[in-house]
Design a protein around this motif. Sequence first.
Motif, short mmCIF file in Angstrom:
data_model
loop_
_atom_site.label_atom_id
_atom_site.label_comp_id
_atom_site.label_asym_id
_atom_site.label_seq_id
_atom_site.Cartn_x
_atom_site.Cartn_y
_atom_site.Cartn_z
N ALA A 150 26.75 -43.27 40.17
CA ALA A 150 27.78 -43.50 41.19
C ALA A 150 27.67 -44.91 41.75
O ALA A 150 26.57 -45.46 41.87
CB ALA A 150 27.65 -42.47 42.32
N ARG A 151 28.84 -45.45 42.11
CA ARG A 151 28.89 -46.80 42.71
C ARG A 151 29.81 -46.75 43.93
O ARG A 151 30.88 -46.15 43.89
CB ARG A 151 29.43 -47.81 41.70
N ASP A 152 29.40 -47.40 44.99
CA ASP A 152 30.17 -47.44 46.25
C ASP A 152 31.40 -48.33 46.04
O ASP A 152 31.30 -49.50 45.71
CB ASP A 152 29.28 -48.02 47.35
N MET A 171 29.40 -36.78 50.04
CA MET A 171 28.90 -36.63 51.40
C MET A 171 27.59 -37.37 51.56
O MET A 171 26.67 -37.24 50.74
CB MET A 171 28.69 -35.15 51.76
N ARG A 172 27.51 -38.17 52.64
CA ARG A 172 26.26 -38.85 52.97
C ARG A 172 25.41 -37.94 53.86
O ARG A 172 25.87 -36.93 54.38
CB ARG A 172 26.54 -40.17 53.68
N LYS A 173 24.14 -38.34 54.04
CA LYS A 173 23.21 -37.56 54.86
C LYS A 173 23.71 -37.43 56.29
O LYS A 173 23.54 -36.38 56.92
CB LYS A 173 21.84 -38.23 54.84
N ASP A 174 24.37 -38.50 56.78
CA ASP A 174 24.84 -38.47 58.17
C ASP A 174 26.16 -37.71 58.33
O ASP A 174 26.75 -37.68 59.41
CB ASP A 174 25.00 -39.89 58.72
N GLY A 175 26.64 -37.06 57.28
CA GLY A 175 27.86 -36.27 57.36
C GLY A 175 29.13 -37.04 57.05
O GLY A 175 30.21 -36.46 56.98
N SER A 176 29.04 -38.36 56.90
CA SER A 176 30.23 -39.15 56.59
C SER A 176 30.55 -39.06 55.10
O SER A 176 29.70 -38.66 54.29
CB SER A 176 30.00 -40.61 56.99
N ARG A 177 31.77 -39.41 54.77
CA ARG A 177 32.22 -39.40 53.38
C ARG A 177 32.25 -40.84 52.87
O ARG A 177 32.59 -41.76 53.62
CB ARG A 177 33.60 -38.77 53.27
N VAL A 178 31.90 -41.00 51.60
CA VAL A 178 31.90 -42.32 50.99
C VAL A 178 32.71 -42.27 49.70
O VAL A 178 32.65 -41.31 48.94
CB VAL A 178 30.45 -42.80 50.71
N SER A 179 33.55 -43.31 49.49
CA SER A 179 34.34 -43.39 48.27
C SER A 179 33.46 -43.95 47.16
O SER A 179 32.81 -45.00 47.33
CB SER A 179 35.56 -44.29 48.48
N VAL A 180 33.42 -43.27 45.99
CA VAL A 180 32.55 -43.68 44.89
C VAL A 180 33.30 -43.61 43.57
O VAL A 180 34.25 -42.86 43.42
CB VAL A 180 31.28 -42.79 44.81
N SER A 181 32.83 -44.43 42.63
CA SER A 181 33.23 -44.31 41.23
C SER A 181 32.10 -43.59 40.51
O SER A 181 30.95 -44.06 40.54
CB SER A 181 33.48 -45.69 40.63
N TYR A 236 23.50 -42.67 49.52
CA TYR A 236 23.68 -41.38 50.18
C TYR A 236 22.80 -41.20 51.42
O TYR A 236 23.03 -40.29 52.21
CB TYR A 236 23.41 -40.25 49.20
N GLY A 237 21.74 -42.02 51.58
CA GLY A 237 20.91 -41.93 52.78
C GLY A 237 19.73 -40.99 52.64
O GLY A 237 18.86 -40.98 53.52
N TYR A 238 19.70 -40.15 51.62
CA TYR A 238 18.58 -39.24 51.40
C TYR A 238 17.45 -39.96 50.65
O TYR A 238 17.71 -40.85 49.82
CB TYR A 238 19.00 -38.04 50.57
N THR A 239 16.18 -39.56 50.89
CA THR A 239 15.04 -40.07 50.12
C THR A 239 14.86 -39.20 48.89
O THR A 239 15.43 -38.10 48.78
CB THR A 239 13.76 -40.06 50.94
N ALA A 240 14.02 -39.69 47.96
CA ALA A 240 13.74 -38.92 46.73
C ALA A 240 13.06 -37.60 47.07
O ALA A 240 13.35 -36.56 46.48
CB ALA A 240 12.88 -39.74 45.77
N ASP A 241 12.13 -37.64 48.07
CA ASP A 241 11.41 -36.40 48.42
C ASP A 241 12.38 -35.36 48.97
O ASP A 241 12.18 -34.15 48.78
CB ASP A 241 10.35 -36.71 49.49
N GLU A 242 13.45 -35.83 49.66
CA GLU A 242 14.41 -34.89 50.24
C GLU A 242 15.33 -34.28 49.19
O GLU A 242 15.81 -33.16 49.36
CB GLU A 242 15.28 -35.60 51.29
N MET A 243 15.56 -34.97 48.07
CA MET A 243 16.60 -34.54 47.14
C MET A 243 16.10 -33.99 45.82
O MET A 243 16.77 -33.17 45.21
CB MET A 243 17.57 -35.69 46.88
N ILE A 244 14.92 -34.45 45.34
CA ILE A 244 14.44 -33.93 44.04
C ILE A 244 14.15 -32.44 44.20
O ILE A 244 13.45 -32.01 45.12
CB ILE A 244 13.18 -34.71 43.57
#
Length: 765
Positions: A125-127, A95-105, A50-58
Amino acid sequence: MSQPAADRSFHARVDDSFFAAAALYSDDAIIPMTLDTTILGWNLGAHLLYGYTADEMIGQPFEILVPKDKYTEFVNYRAQVQQGEMSVITETERMRKDGSRVSVSVRISPVRDISGELIGLCATARDITDRKRAEVALRQSEERLRLLVDGARDYAMLMTDPEGLVIYWSDGAERILGYSADEIIGQSVEIILTDEERANGLLQRELERTLADGRLESHCWLRRKDGEIIFSEGVIHALRNENGELRGFGKVLQDATARRASEEALKSAAYALTETNQRLHLALDCGHLGSWQFDIVAGIYVELSSGNRKHLGLSPNEPFTRTDFIQLVHPDDHLIVREAYRQAIEERRDYTAEYRVLWRTGEMRWISAQARLIYNPQGEPIRMIGVTEDITERKRIADSQEDALREAQERADRDPVTGLLNHRAFHKRLAEESARAQRDGSVLAVVMLDMDHFKFFNDAYGHAIGDQVLRTVAERLVHICRPYDTLSRFGGDEFALLLPAVGHSTRGEIEARLRSDLSGLAYYPDGQDSGIPIGLSVGVSLIPNHSSDRHEAVRIADERLRRAKSGAAIETEADHIRHEIAHVAGFSMLDAMVAAVDNKDRYTRRHSEDVMEHSLAIARELQLDEDALRTVAIAALLHDVGKIGVPDSVLRKPGALTDVEFEAIKQHPEMGAAIVSAVPGFHAILDAVRHHHERWDGGGYPAGLAGEETPIIARLMAVADAYSAMTTDRPYRQGMEKEKALLILKEGAGAQWCRSCVDAFLRTQ
């Protein structure tokens, strides 16, 4: 603490550390969260995905990762886990940090404490982006293959197992051979062989030769489901798997019956047909399908088959762009191609177009193209894949057929004697010219002409001379008419003209001019210096001055022609009444039926007008009001309309009628009433039409009414009808003297006819 308990505590700490490390450094994103979806943990896999760090998301809500269009889906899955589901597995987008979408299981699992109470959730989740791309590519490949197969309607494609049992059967195979896939799959392919080919072991020979060479060109006779024998040409391939093991046989064939017949016929043709033969072979050789694929986003061709290049006149490896394609398209067809492309993109439908291309050699070819859009996961069109077919030969044949049809149509529209348009073509032109006059506000003259005493020429000199006389009249008409006037032979010795845009010319002026222009016509028999005059009578009506209805205009012109032939130049009271009520819906149709009866028996129309004049005279003498007089006039004009249903042999019979024939005649009042009742607005005249043959003493028909049971209009019309019938000449007898007819009426008063009506009529004489 006992030693066993201490051991368990130690192992638990080791296990917790091990699993924590495994989760922290897993390639999969593992995100534990509270029941309200506050993120409690963030591993390396989550950071990479997702591009986020742990500090940004916890401490943040998990919904940060959920696209708006996927939020309801996430809420539903979370609710399922909270309500007791072991876990929910799905494929979605985040949604990734850069605003793009990623397909995940994604797997959403419950987290419980040692007592089993639900204390949180864990999202793993897996890419799967690469797999999704591979699936899109596979769908595109399958769609392209399906389009190619579906587009090949002129080719039969089938597959068999190694023993020759059918395992695949295309739509083209069903069209060419008649069997549906359900009927033939599982059957031996020998079912489509002729009895002779089956007896000669054709199937086994072809399979053996295909196994030996890997490929076989097949030419044989086949039997369709309906029993028709066709000649086929095709190719058989041996189908093997990656290990070289035989899986079966594939065959592509086409119906070459017509071509074979053409080739056989051409063998016996002269050298003059050689060029045609070569064109036919060229068209057949170029008739194969070509495929192409266009990247909509990039605007470039990503695939162009050799067949497609052949259609466009390109060399095998030369570069080719969208601009190059537009330059090859015939300038007159640019809009067709661009509009088909626009509609396909904007309306999300298949691309279909027929257009011409100009090869660099200067040759022009017709191309038929069909294509289908390929969409990305967001539903946006990204590719267009299609097929092309060279239809030049088909177009040439179609053009030849259209030319032949136009030539046949022209012949069908011409009178063979005079070369003028015939009756059918005249009415077609009448519809066109009357519509044009209505659009531009001009006046159209409808002219009917009839040769006087034409029967004399046929009787005295024969029909060949009669035809010559008709051609003489036709030549004069061509000479005096304008190039844009319509000239036709209406039938027999009648001609009809359409004169557009006659301006302010009156009917009389037009008739006078035509009579002047047609004067001096004569036929000169062989060896005679003096000619026999050819006279023509003329009748004219003007659209819209006399009627806006083209059929009514013809009727008016024909009526004026009839009066001109009989010398009656002044319109009668019947004409005025017809003009007054021509706007009433249905009257023209009913009056036309009376005219149709008159065509069968020339007595009817004149008789109806006489009956009207006599009936009005009686009605006025009886002091009936104006509304009644109008009803009397219309009823009299239409009283014999029922005779249209009486056989000609009865209507025209010169002698006495048999009982059966008289019964047929007696049906015409009821039949006339039925016809009139079907037209709204004429109910007031029904009783007069139905009962004008009743007698005062009850001995009449159809109802046997007596005395005043018969309506007054029917009673007075019975007197007028009888008087007209007695005094009018018929082809088989001469009308009686007026005095004798009046005496018969007087003697029949009070028995056959109403006395007051007879007395009123006698007072008018």
